[in-house]
Scaffold this motif. Structure first.
Motif, mmCIF file in Angstrom:
data_model
loop_
_atom_site.group_PDB
_atom_site.id
_atom_site.type_symbol
_atom_site.label_atom_id
_atom_site.label_comp_id
_atom_site.label_asym_id
_atom_site.label_seq_id
_atom_site.Cartn_x
_atom_site.Cartn_y
_atom_site.Cartn_z
ATOM 1 N N ARG A 5 -11.046 -2.184 2.144
ATOM 2 C CA ARG A 5 -10.813 -3.406 1.531
ATOM 3 C C ARG A 5 -9.649 -3.092 0.413
ATOM 4 N NH1 ARG A 5 -14.175 -6.754 -2.158
ATOM 5 N NH2 ARG A 5 -13.354 -6.015 -3.154
ATOM 6 N N GLU A 8 -6.340 -2.759 2.083
ATOM 7 C CA GLU A 8 -6.029 -3.816 2.642
ATOM 8 C C GLU A 8 -5.205 -4.691 1.417
ATOM 9 O OE1 GLU A 8 -8.785 -6.091 4.681
ATOM 10 O OE2 GLU A 8 -8.672 -4.843 6.310
ATOM 11 N N GLU A 12 -1.581 -5.727 0.963
ATOM 12 C CA GLU A 12 -1.144 -6.905 0.679
ATOM 13 C C GLU A 12 -0.409 -7.007 -0.484
ATOM 14 O OE1 GLU A 12 -4.001 -10.481 -0.081
ATOM 15 O OE2 GLU A 12 -4.903 -9.564 1.849
#
Length: 184
Positions: A5, A8, A12
């Motif tokens: 996460r 990510e 992002e």
């Protein structure tokens, strides 16, 4: 999972960061273009102002040139008039010199005529007969019955003397006629 996460999230964030960098670059380029446009606009206004100033100087120079040309024309006309007057004055001067020469010749002729008349009127002893009578007949009065009588004591009236008097009288009349004639 958490790592994933986080990966990510980092991906992002990197993607957002890349978007923001491209946006920043495009805004910077636009900003540069606007700055260049503003500079060109200021530059073109400056050039336009210089062109207007040059045109104004050209108009002033043209007006001054026109005035100078008019003054030159007037000066040329004045010079022509003065040259014409000078020629007229020189012609008049030459005419007056010719008239002066003519009068000098005439004066010499009159002097010679007066000397000739004086020599004709002189008595045999070399002195002049005193005669102040007019050459007009209406003023002539007998020589012995006037105020000149004491001057004429040595004149003896006889036929020979009458002849001399007539001769001198005729000569004086001729001189009087010559005197009254206009000479050219």
């Amino acid at each position: 999972m958490e790592i994933q996460r986080l990966h990510e999230c980092v991906a992002e964030m990197k993607a957002e960061m890349m978007d923001k960098e491209t946006t920043l670059e495009s805004i910077s380029e636009e900003n540069e273009i606007l700055k260049n446009m503003e500079f060109n606009k200021v530059l073109s206004e400056s050039v336009a102002a210089e062109i207007e100033a040059a045109k104004a100087v050209e108009r002033v120079a043209a007006v001054k040139l026109g005035i100078a040309m008019e003054e030159a024309d007037r000066s040329n006309q004045k010079a022509a008039r003065i040259a014409e007057q000078l020629e007229e004055a020189q012609a008049l001067k030459s005419e007056m010199e010719a008239e002066l020469r003519r009068l000098k010749v005439q004066c010499d002729q009159w002097r010679k005529a007066a000397e000739t008349a004086a020599s004709l009127l002189s008595t045999g002893k070399g002195k002049l007969t005193e005669r102040s009578l007019s050459l007009d007949n209406k003023y002539n009065i007998p020589l012995m019955n006037n105020k000149y009588e004491p001057c004429c004591d040595d004149i003896i009236i006889d036929d020979d003397d009458d002849f001399q008097r007539k001769k001198y009288g005729n000569m004086l009349k001729k001189i009087g006629i010559l005197w009254k004639k206009p000479h050219k």
